[in-house]
Design a protein around this motif. Structure first.
Motif, PDB file in Angstrom:
ATOM      1  N   GLU A   1      51.445  35.153  35.911  1.00  0.00           N
ATOM      2  CA  GLU A   1      50.703  35.204  37.162  1.00  0.00           C
ATOM      3  C   GLU A   1      49.575  36.228  37.093  1.00  0.00           C
ATOM      4  N   ALA A   2      49.828  37.348  36.436  1.00  0.00           N
ATOM      5  CA  ALA A   2      48.777  38.361  36.288  1.00  0.00           C
ATOM      6  C   ALA A   2      47.613  37.801  35.472  1.00  0.00           C
ATOM      7  N   ARG A   3      47.928  37.055  34.409  1.00  0.00           N
ATOM      8  CA  ARG A   3      46.868  36.424  33.617  1.00  0.00           C
ATOM      9  C   ARG A   3      46.092  35.397  34.438  1.00  0.00           C
ATOM     10  N   LEU A   4      46.819  34.622  35.255  1.00  0.00           N
ATOM     11  CA  LEU A   4      46.167  33.602  36.073  1.00  0.00           C
ATOM     12  C   LEU A   4      45.155  34.236  37.022  1.00  0.00           C
ATOM     13  N   PHE A   5      45.567  35.273  37.731  1.00  0.00           N
ATOM     14  CA  PHE A   5      44.631  35.946  38.639  1.00  0.00           C
ATOM     15  C   PHE A   5      43.565  36.710  37.859  1.00  0.00           C
ATOM     16  N   GLY A   6      43.890  37.183  36.661  1.00  0.00           N
ATOM     17  CA  GLY A   6      42.892  37.852  35.832  1.00  0.00           C
ATOM     18  C   GLY A   6      41.789  36.902  35.374  1.00  0.00           C
ATOM     19  N   PHE A   7      42.143  35.645  35.104  1.00  0.00           N
ATOM     20  CA  PHE A   7      41.138  34.653  34.715  1.00  0.00           C
ATOM     21  C   PHE A   7      40.253  34.251  35.895  1.00  0.00           C
ATOM     22  N   LEU A   8      40.768  34.429  37.104  1.00  0.00           N
ATOM     23  CA  LEU A   8      39.958  34.097  38.278  1.00  0.00           C
ATOM     24  C   LEU A   8      38.799  35.065  38.474  1.00  0.00           C
ATOM     25  N   VAL A   9      38.956  36.302  38.025  1.00  0.00           N
ATOM     26  CA  VAL A   9      37.923  37.314  38.256  1.00  0.00           C
ATOM     27  C   VAL A   9      36.604  36.947  37.575  1.00  0.00           C
ATOM     28  N   PRO A  10      36.580  36.708  36.257  1.00  0.00           N
ATOM     29  CA  PRO A  10      35.282  36.354  35.664  1.00  0.00           C
ATOM     30  C   PRO A  10      34.762  35.000  36.146  1.00  0.00           C
ATOM     31  N   PHE A  11      35.678  34.072  36.449  1.00  0.00           N
ATOM     32  CA  PHE A  11      35.229  32.784  36.966  1.00  0.00           C
ATOM     33  C   PHE A  11      34.499  32.949  38.293  1.00  0.00           C
ATOM     34  N   CYS A  12      35.064  33.745  39.197  1.00  0.00           N
ATOM     35  CA  CYS A  12      34.434  33.936  40.495  1.00  0.00           C
ATOM     36  C   CYS A  12      33.142  34.738  40.384  1.00  0.00           C
ATOM     37  N   ILE A  13      33.086  35.665  39.439  1.00  0.00           N
ATOM     38  CA  ILE A  13      31.842  36.410  39.240  1.00  0.00           C
ATOM     39  C   ILE A  13      30.741  35.487  38.741  1.00  0.00           C
TER      40      ILE A  13
ATOM     41  N   SER B   1      41.121  38.969  43.783  1.00  0.00           N
ATOM     42  CA  SER B   1      41.885  38.426  42.657  1.00  0.00           C
ATOM     43  C   SER B   1      42.152  39.502  41.622  1.00  0.00           C
ATOM     44  N   GLY B   2      41.187  40.379  41.415  1.00  0.00           N
ATOM     45  CA  GLY B   2      41.397  41.503  40.510  1.00  0.00           C
ATOM     46  C   GLY B   2      42.472  42.456  41.014  1.00  0.00           C
ATOM     47  N   PHE B   3      42.493  42.709  42.334  1.00  0.00           N
ATOM     48  CA  PHE B   3      43.541  43.557  42.911  1.00  0.00           C
ATOM     49  C   PHE B   3      44.919  42.947  42.698  1.00  0.00           C
ATOM     50  N   ILE B   4      45.031  41.651  42.950  1.00  0.00           N
ATOM     51  CA  ILE B   4      46.326  40.975  42.788  1.00  0.00           C
ATOM     52  C   ILE B   4      46.744  40.978  41.331  1.00  0.00           C
ATOM     53  N   ALA B   5      45.810  40.726  40.415  1.00  0.00           N
ATOM     54  CA  ALA B   5      46.125  40.731  38.988  1.00  0.00           C
ATOM     55  C   ALA B   5      46.594  42.116  38.545  1.00  0.00           C
ATOM     56  N   PHE B   6      45.925  43.158  39.028  1.00  0.00           N
ATOM     57  CA  PHE B   6      46.325  44.519  38.666  1.00  0.00           C
ATOM     58  C   PHE B   6      47.711  44.845  39.201  1.00  0.00           C
ATOM     59  N   TYR B   7      47.998  44.449  40.446  1.00  0.00           N
ATOM     60  CA  TYR B   7      49.314  44.704  41.029  1.00  0.00           C
ATOM     61  C   TYR B   7      50.405  43.965  40.250  1.00  0.00           C
TER      62      TYR B   7
END
Length: 133
Positions: free
Chosen positions: A4-16, A44-50
């Motif tokens: 799940e952390a990877r999933l939200f981590g991949f959302l960060v560059p996509f959204c940028i 998404s970055g906050f959720i991935a970090f958490y």
């Protein structure tokens, strides 16, 4: 939790990248969309970090391990009543409630007590004693 952390981590560059493309195609004149997509990236970055922090403290789940088996994830999904009529009444009353938003508020006023009754009926279906319906 690592997946799940990877999933939200991949959302960060996509959204940028989506925010940059949105800025380019709107000419930078549509601020609401730019800010919205950028905030989605930040959150998404906050959720991935958490999730990354939590995954370090917990034992790995079967889906986080390379040698994990599907059977390890199986468990109890709860009790589902086989012959209950309450989900039908709840679905019909919710449909009437949402239809009332489109048609008129008089239908919402009529169907809201039916939604409450069906919710209470389904919740307390197997209760016995002084809390029985």
């Amino acid at each position: 939790m690592k997946s799940e952390a990877r999933l939200f981590g991949f959302l960060v560059p996509f959204c940028i990248m989506a925010a940059m493309a949105y800025t380019y195609f709107t000419g930078g004149k549509e601020w609401v969309g730019i800010v919205g997509i950028t905030l989605v990236a930040a959150l998404s970055g906050f959720i991935a970090f958490y999730l990354w922090l939590v995954s370090r403290k917990l034992d790995p789940r079967p889906e986080d391990r390379l040698d994990g088996e599907i059977a390890e994830q199986a468990g109890d999904y709860g009790f589902f009543s086989p012959y209950s009529w309450w989900p039908l009444w709840l679905g019909l009353s919710c449909a009437a409630l949402f239809l009332g938003v489109a048609i008129g508020w008089w239908m919402v006023i009529i169907s809201a007590p039916l939604v409450a009754l069906a919710t209470v009926g389904w919740t307390f279906e197997y209760f016995r004693g002084e809390k029985a319906v």
